[in-house]
Write an enzyme that holds these catalytic residues in place. Structure first.
Site, PDB file in Angstrom:
ATOM      1  N   ARG A  50      -7.228  22.224 -15.801  1.00 29.51           N
ATOM      2  CA  ARG A  50      -8.127  23.291 -16.284  1.00 29.51           C
ATOM      3  C   ARG A  50      -7.621  23.854 -17.610  1.00 29.51           C
ATOM      4  NH1 ARG A  50      -7.598  28.125 -14.236  1.00 29.51           N
ATOM      5  NH2 ARG A  50      -7.533  27.480 -12.055  1.00 29.51           N
ATOM      6  N   TYR A 102     -31.380  27.068 -31.519  1.00 23.79           N
ATOM      7  CA  TYR A 102     -31.531  26.275 -30.300  1.00 23.79           C
ATOM      8  C   TYR A 102     -32.008  27.203 -29.169  1.00 23.79           C
ATOM      9  CZ  TYR A 102     -30.238  23.542 -26.230  1.00 23.79           C
ATOM     10  OH  TYR A 102     -30.257  22.880 -25.036  1.00 23.79           O
ATOM     11  N   ASP A 174     -23.102  27.126 -35.679  1.00 21.46           N
ATOM     12  CA  ASP A 174     -23.390  26.002 -34.791  1.00 21.46           C
ATOM     13  C   ASP A 174     -23.653  24.792 -35.695  1.00 21.46           C
ATOM     14  OD1 ASP A 174     -24.674  24.039 -33.248  1.00 21.46           O
ATOM     15  OD2 ASP A 174     -25.597  25.513 -31.920  1.00 21.46           O
ATOM     16  N   LYS A 199     -24.621  15.694 -28.591  1.00 21.99           N
ATOM     17  CA  LYS A 199     -25.577  15.188 -29.567  1.00 21.99           C
ATOM     18  C   LYS A 199     -24.928  14.111 -30.451  1.00 21.99           C
ATOM     19  CE  LYS A 199     -27.932  18.334 -27.498  1.00 21.99           C
ATOM     20  NZ  LYS A 199     -28.210  19.655 -28.020  1.00 21.99           N
TER      21      LYS A 199
END
Ligand SMILES: *Cc1c(COP(=O)(O)O)cnc(C)c1O
Length: 391
Positions: A50, A102, A174, A199
């Site tokens: 983690r 987005y 972004d 993406k």
């Protein structure tokens, strides 16, 4: 001289690649949740996945080297990276955003963000005066997409940096649409860069991932702490898939961009297409600004058709191109933002931006461009120019 970006896609920063056991060229997948300690108070460098994992660490190194970041955390999705980023802000913080974002980003701001007492103002960030006018004493950050999704608005990052300096704001970008191959916001003053790794970075429409990169050394500790506390980390196997995808980022994006350029021109010549939004067209209002701050235009095209019927016909009739959400992969996709990615954007905002029933977005892949144009042509104009028999 430092390695060029094409080389950094493969091995990161010069001289910093750790050799793999047995001389393995590809990164081994450390499919382990935990790591044994050599002695009390000692560590191999990794304790629990983690917090950190060697496969993921190699991926994070490559992204940092490509973005020029002080540190990067690899997350299970772009939204996981964005939600970590939001955790950096206390209740009462005000954030100014590009009005064309987005849809998932708008959703997280309007639900979780607002519920926790943060407020958001959406402005056209291509216009620095609008941004400055929206700044209040509680404003803590500017949140920018350039080019924006889906109307391809371009924001001048250097101008945003000036405002961020003057009003002591964090500049968050972004960078999903251009990827670090074409654009490095940190070089223009961004403090934080977010990616949906799903993406272009992944590139194969097969893995979800996200990245939060920081240029600010003082934020490395807080972000690492949030990361291990919330458990946003990318799995070792998915880290491997991302490493594999990124190796070909440069060649994929060159082909995707050259295909997009030809398709944008072809679309402009079509009677049923009323408007083409592509940053690589010299008449695009953001063309010059994008040229100053990016090395390319990418492969995202939006368009307005003459009627809703034409838009629906295109979506229903494409055969090579798939009607699907997402973008950036080797397969070309076409989406209906009004119903899909931007369904949660308030209707008055959508109408103002032109995200209506005649608005479509295409993510151009690496297929042969003539096949892509033939597919669009038969869907739009009812002609089959593929040379294949129709069944
Ligand atoms: C897809 C996308 C996101 C969200 O990323 P996921 O990996 O789907 O969680 C954020 N920003 C932009 C610009 C995107 O296209």
């Amino acid at each position: 001289m430092a390695y060029r970006v094409e080389t950094r896609c493969i091995c990161g920063e010069e001289g910093q690649r750790e050799a793999h056991p047995y001389g393995a060229i590809a990164a081994p997948i450390y499919q382990t949740a935990t790591f044994s300690h050599p002695g009390i108070g000692e560590t191999t460098g990794h304790n629990y996945t983690r917090e950190s994992n060697p496969t993921r660490a190699e991926l994070e190194h490559i992204i940092s080297s490509m973005e020029g970041a002080a540190d990067t955390v690899a997350c299970s999705s772009g939204m996981a990276a964005l939600s970590l980023c939001l955790e950096l802000f206390e209740a009462g913080a005000h954030i100014i955003c590009s009005e064309d974002l987005y849809g998932g980003s708008v959703r997280i701001f309007q639900t979780i963000g607002e519920r926790r007492g943060r407020t958001f103002t959406y402005v056209d960030t291509a216009d620095a005066e609008q941004v400055e006018a929206a700044i209040t004493e509680n404003t803590k950050a500017l949140y920018i997409e350039t080019p924006s999704n889906p109307t391809m608005g371009v924001t001048d990052l250097a101008r945003m940096r000036e405002l961020a300096d003057r009003y002591h704001l964090l500049l968050i970008v972004d960078n999903t649409f251009l990827s670090p191959y074409f654009q490095n916001p940190i070089a223009f003053g961004a403090d934080l860069v977010i990616h949906s790794g799903t993406k272009f970075l992944c590139g194969h429409n097969d893995t979800l991932a996200g990245f939060l990169c920081t240029a600010r050394k003082d934020l490395v500790g807080p972000i690492r702490n949030l990361y291990k506390t919330t458990g946003a980390g990318l799995a070792p196997f998915d880290s491997f898939l991302m490493l594999r995808g990124i190796k070909t980022l440069a060649v994929r994006l060159e082909r995707q961009q050259s295909n997009a350029q030809k398709i944008a021109k072809w679309l402009q010549s079509q009677k049923k297409i009323k408007k083409v939004y592509y940053v690589g067209l010299p008449e695009h209002p953001g063309y010059e600004v994008n040229r100053r701050q990016a090395r390319g235009f990418g492969s995202m095209i939006s368009l307005q058709t003459d009627t809703e019927e034409t838009a629906r016909r295109l979506l229903e009739r494409v055969r090579l191109i798939s009607y699907a959400e997402s973008l950036g992969g080797v397969e070309s996709l076409i989406t209906y933002p009004m119903l899909q990615t931007h369904g949660d954007v308030p209707i008055e905002v959508r109408e103002r931006l032109g995200i209506t029933e005649t608005f479509l977005r295409i993510s151009v892949g690496i297929e042969h461009v003539d096949d892509l144009i033939a597919d669009l042509d038969q869907a739009l104009n009812g002609k089959d120019t593929t040379g294949r028999s129709q069944v």
